[in-house]
Scaffold this active site. Structure first.
Site, PDB file in Angstrom:
ATOM      1  N   ARG A  21       0.719  -0.965   0.015  1.00 31.64           N
ATOM      2  CA  ARG A  21       0.298   0.088   0.255  1.00 31.64           C
ATOM      3  C   ARG A  21       1.121   0.857  -0.028  1.00 31.64           C
ATOM      4  O   ARG A  21       0.414   2.559   0.048  1.00 31.64           O
ATOM      5  CB  ARG A  21      -0.408  -0.015   1.504  1.00 31.64           C
ATOM      6  CG  ARG A  21      -1.690  -0.989   0.935  1.00 31.64           C
ATOM      7  CD  ARG A  21      -2.777  -1.869   2.592  1.00 31.64           C
ATOM      8  NE  ARG A  21      -2.051  -2.457   3.317  1.00 31.64           N
ATOM      9  CZ  ARG A  21      -2.597  -2.946   4.599  1.00 31.64           C
ATOM     10  NH1 ARG A  21      -3.972  -2.355   4.550  1.00 31.64           N
ATOM     11  NH2 ARG A  21      -1.747  -4.177   5.116  1.00 31.64           N
ATOM     12  N   GLN A  80      12.373 -15.217   6.841  1.00 29.69           N
ATOM     13  CA  GLN A  80      11.146 -15.681   5.945  1.00 29.69           C
ATOM     14  C   GLN A  80      11.309 -14.781   4.466  1.00 29.69           C
ATOM     15  O   GLN A  80      10.718 -13.992   3.945  1.00 29.69           O
ATOM     16  CB  GLN A  80       9.741 -14.889   6.219  1.00 29.69           C
ATOM     17  CG  GLN A  80       7.814 -15.707   6.276  1.00 29.69           C
ATOM     18  CD  GLN A  80       6.797 -14.346   6.898  1.00 29.69           C
ATOM     19  OE1 GLN A  80       7.597 -13.612   6.837  1.00 29.69           O
ATOM     20  NE2 GLN A  80       6.096 -15.410   6.333  1.00 29.69           N
ATOM     21  N   ASN A 236       0.327   1.558   7.569  1.00 27.63           N
ATOM     22  CA  ASN A 236      -0.057   1.081   6.127  1.00 27.63           C
ATOM     23  C   ASN A 236       0.281   1.401   4.926  1.00 27.63           C
ATOM     24  O   ASN A 236       0.418   1.560   3.984  1.00 27.63           O
ATOM     25  CB  ASN A 236      -1.030  -0.060   6.458  1.00 27.63           C
ATOM     26  CG  ASN A 236      -1.301  -1.207   7.070  1.00 27.63           C
ATOM     27  OD1 ASN A 236      -0.482  -1.895   7.503  1.00 27.63           O
ATOM     28  ND2 ASN A 236      -2.384  -0.913   8.353  1.00 27.63           N
TER      29      ASN A 236
HETATM   30  C1  UD1 Z   1      -2.877  -7.353  11.248  1.00 31.32           C
HETATM   31  C2  UD1 Z   1      -3.697  -8.248  11.517  1.00 31.32           C
HETATM   32  C3  UD1 Z   1      -4.827  -7.855  12.095  1.00 31.32           C
HETATM   33  C4  UD1 Z   1      -4.674  -6.847  12.540  1.00 31.32           C
HETATM   34  C5  UD1 Z   1      -3.443  -5.542  12.395  1.00 31.32           C
HETATM   35  C6  UD1 Z   1      -3.179  -4.586  13.429  1.00 31.32           C
HETATM   36  C7  UD1 Z   1      -3.549 -10.599  10.392  1.00 31.32           C
HETATM   37  C8  UD1 Z   1      -4.049 -11.395   9.328  1.00 31.32           C
HETATM   38  N1  UD1 Z   1      -4.148  -9.067  10.786  1.00 31.32           N
HETATM   39  O1  UD1 Z   1      -3.220  -6.599  10.108  1.00 31.32           O
HETATM   40  O2  UD1 Z   1      -5.619  -8.358  12.783  1.00 31.32           O
HETATM   41  O3  UD1 Z   1      -5.997  -6.238  12.894  1.00 31.32           O
HETATM   42  O4  UD1 Z   1      -2.279  -6.349  11.510  1.00 31.32           O
HETATM   43  O5  UD1 Z   1      -2.680  -3.372  13.094  1.00 31.32           O
HETATM   44  O6  UD1 Z   1      -2.319 -10.792  11.003  1.00 31.32           O
HETATM   45  N2  UD1 Z   1       4.654  -9.684   7.904  1.00 31.32           N
HETATM   46  C9  UD1 Z   1       5.923 -10.488   7.832  1.00 31.32           C
HETATM   47  N3  UD1 Z   1       4.926 -11.442   7.133  1.00 31.32           N
HETATM   48  C10 UD1 Z   1       4.326 -11.835   6.462  1.00 31.32           C
HETATM   49  C11 UD1 Z   1       2.796 -10.784   6.357  1.00 31.32           C
HETATM   50  C12 UD1 Z   1       3.066  -9.658   7.377  1.00 31.32           C
HETATM   51  O7  UD1 Z   1       6.480 -10.383   8.194  1.00 31.32           O
HETATM   52  O8  UD1 Z   1       4.095 -13.297   5.029  1.00 31.32           O
HETATM   53  C13 UD1 Z   1       4.644  -8.470   8.580  1.00 31.32           C
HETATM   54  C14 UD1 Z   1       4.091  -7.138   7.742  1.00 31.32           C
HETATM   55  O9  UD1 Z   1       5.663  -6.879   7.603  1.00 31.32           O
HETATM   56  C15 UD1 Z   1       3.985  -6.422   8.984  1.00 31.32           C
HETATM   57  C16 UD1 Z   1       2.723  -7.109   9.756  1.00 31.32           C
HETATM   58  O10 UD1 Z   1       4.072  -8.775   9.903  1.00 31.32           O
HETATM   59  O11 UD1 Z   1       5.529  -5.735   9.540  1.00 31.32           O
HETATM   60  C17 UD1 Z   1       1.643  -7.277  10.116  1.00 31.32           C
HETATM   61  O12 UD1 Z   1       0.932  -7.962   8.687  1.00 31.32           O
HETATM   62  P1  UD1 Z   1       0.281  -6.318   7.960  1.00 31.32           P
HETATM   63  O13 UD1 Z   1       0.067  -7.251   6.950  1.00 31.32           O
HETATM   64  O14 UD1 Z   1       0.829  -4.791   7.903  1.00 31.32           O
HETATM   65  O15 UD1 Z   1      -1.238  -6.359   8.422  1.00 31.32           O
HETATM   66  P2  UD1 Z   1      -2.520  -5.759   8.733  1.00 31.32           P
HETATM   67  O16 UD1 Z   1      -3.482  -5.551   7.040  1.00 31.32           O
HETATM   68  O17 UD1 Z   1      -2.399  -4.020   9.385  1.00 31.32           O
HETATM   69 CA    CA Z   2      -0.210  -3.003   9.745  1.00 25.11          CA
END
Ligand code: UD1
Ligand code: CA
Length: 471
Positions: A21, A80, A236
């Site tokens: 995003r 990862q 985000n």
């Molecule tokens: C996530 C939560 C949501 C919560 C929100 C709070 C999930 C599915 N949802 O959503 O319930 O309300 O955070 O901010 O977890 N990341 C990894 N590896 C991956 C995917 C993501 O390390 O494969 C990391 C991202 O870099 C990020 C964090 O995990 O720092 C959160 O991921 P993001 O995609 O931002 O989740 P949200 O959609 O914000």
């Molecule tokens: Ca997030």
């Protein structure tokens, strides 16, 4: 006697995501708020709770760039390589986390988390003997966040978390959201993490589904609500990031003011997280203090000055519009207006650097003055030296840089060009408008210009010729 052993606690920071995003070529967690990458803020909070050796950043997208940027913070990294969701991020960290009893999971894109909140989450989790504890928050606008489904309105226990995209209209009305910060008991986490599925909107393993998975096998899942919902804000989008930046910077100004600095119109000042400012120092509007800048007490930093990675003593005045980069300024000095102190500038006690003066790799001794329109580069200048207006050190011959040495008590007349390499001995004088190419001995006068000649009446006869009176 049996000793109760302290639980071994790790912190895992999820930081592998791309941040689609943001529409950026840089990984999300390296975007900066408050002058520091998002991830560095989260690491700073984490390392206040556990030592750096127990912190694991899970990295993936542009992993090398991320690792390089925060390597000096002394934490561990887990790769990862394919980002298949927040649940998957924890799956790949299994080997690293298995030696611990509990893991606190933080999000690399939520930089406002405080050590106090992490501690509260940990204590609640241990006290409740839970398999999973999540930090929740009550938001007026919960859109976009996962919603918490509690077992009952008064219950600590959680049935499941439902992501925005899968939430029913009734669930979307729930204002208690998942912050994305959790504590897990390591054993049940990895005993059941294999049950996560990818049957959702993103075809990802959601860590949030662990709430449902664990509660189904009768492991205790609880939630604790934070009293400070702004702490959980994630970045985000660029707009969210700028909001967070303002919160971080205002908090920084508040902290400096609490410590005794006055900041006028703090909303106009840009002060980075690691900047230090002493008591009774006044910061005027529209000042930027960046990087590792340290400012002493009783200073005045006037408007439109930009100071990066510099060290400033006590009682220094920086007049408006000055730019300092990797400079040192000793106590009592006066800089500006409109001075440019470039890297390696070392300004002595009580020295003056004034209007439109540029310095680079220069030591200017105690009480010395360079007040107007001057360039001083690659120079060693002693104490009590007066550098006249328009003086220039010619330090560059097109290939190499050369040094100028000006000893204590020298007087350099205005508009002098000092061609390096050059040494001007103690107490010497350089006559105004000189071009000095050879060393000047102590206490000597150096003249490096044509002698003045006078042609009596010349101007008048010129005027007469032009007026056609003669000839
Ligand atoms: C996530 C939560 C949501 C919560 C929100 C709070 C999930 C599915 N949802 O959503 O319930 O309300 O955070 O901010 O977890 N990341 C990894 N590896 C991956 C995917 C993501 O390390 O494969 C990391 C991202 O870099 C990020 C964090 O995990 O720092 C959160 O991921 P993001 O995609 O931002 O989740 P949200 O959609 O914000
Ligand atoms: Ca997030």
């Amino acid at each position: 006697m049996a000793k109760t052993t302290e639980p071994r606690i790790a912190v895992a920071i999820m930081a592998a995501g791309r941040g689609t995003r943001l529409k950026s070529k840089y990984p999300k967690v390296l975007h900066e708020v408050g002058g520091k990458p998002l991830l560095a803020h989260v690491i700073a909070a984490a390392t206040r709770i556990v030592p750096a050796q127990d912190v694991f950043a899970i990295i993936g997208h542009e992993a090398e760039m991320v690792r390089e940027k925060v390597r000096q913070l002394g934490i561990n990294f887990v790769l990862q390589s394919e980002q298949r969701g927040t649940g998957h991020a924890l799956m790949v960290a299994q080997d690293a986390l298995s030696p611990y009893d509990h893991v606190i999971v933080l999000s690399g894109d939520a930089p406002l988390i405080t050590p106090q909140t992490i501690q509260r989450l940990r204590d609640f989790h241990l006290q409740k003997k839970a398999a999973m504890t999540l930090l929740s928050a009550e938001l007026t606008n919960p859109t976009g966040y996962g919603r918490i489904l509690r077992k009952g309105s008064q219950s600590d226990e959680v049935k499941a978390i439902v992501e925005e995209k899968s939430a029913s209209p009734a669930q979307k009305k729930l204002r208690e959201i998942n912050s994305g910060f959790y504590a897990f008991a390591v054993r049940p986490l990895f005993a059941h993490i294999g049950k996560l599925k990818t049957d959702n909107a993103h075809r990802e393993y959601y860590l949030t589904d662990m709430a449902g998975v664990l509660s189904k096998v009768r492991c205790r899942v609880v939630a604790t609500k934070t009293g400070n919902p702004s702490e959980i804000l994630g970045s985000n989008t660029r707009a969210e990031m700028m909001e967070i930046d303002q919160l971080v910077r205002m908090a920084k100004c508040q902290q400096l003011m609490t410590a005794g600095a006055s900041i006028f119109y703090p909303q106009t000042c840009v002060i980075d997280a690691d900047v230090v400012v002493g008591a009774d120092t006044v910061i005027e509007p529209f000042v930027q203090l960046l990087g590792k800048t340290r400012i002493g007490s009783d200073c005045c930093i006037r408007s439109y000055s930009v100071i990066s990675d510099s060290e400033i003593g006590d009682g220094v005045t920086v007049r408006p519009g000055s730019i300092l980069d990797n400079a040192r300024v000793a106590s009592g000095a006066i800089i500006g207006p409109y001075s440019h102190l470039r890297p390696g500038s070392d300004i002595g006690e009580g020295a003056h650097v004034g209007n439109f003066v540029e310095t680079k790799k220069v030591r200017l001794g105690k009480g010395s003055k360079a007040n107007h329109l001057t360039y001083l580069g690659d120079a060693e200048i002693g104490a009590g030296v007066n550098v006249g207006a328009g003086t220039i050190t010619c330090n560059y011959d097109g290939v190499h840089k050369h040094k100028t040495v000006i000893e204590d008590g020298v007087f350099v007349g205005s508009d002098s060009t000092l061609v390096a390499p050059l040494k001007i001995g103690k107490g010497a004088y350089v006559a105004a408008a000189s071009c000095i190419t050879d060393d000047v001995p102590e206490d000597a006068l150096a003249l490096g210009r044509a002698r003045q000649t006078i042609k009596e009446g010349w101007a008048k006869s010129k005027r007469d010729i032009l007026a056609g009176k003669k000839g």
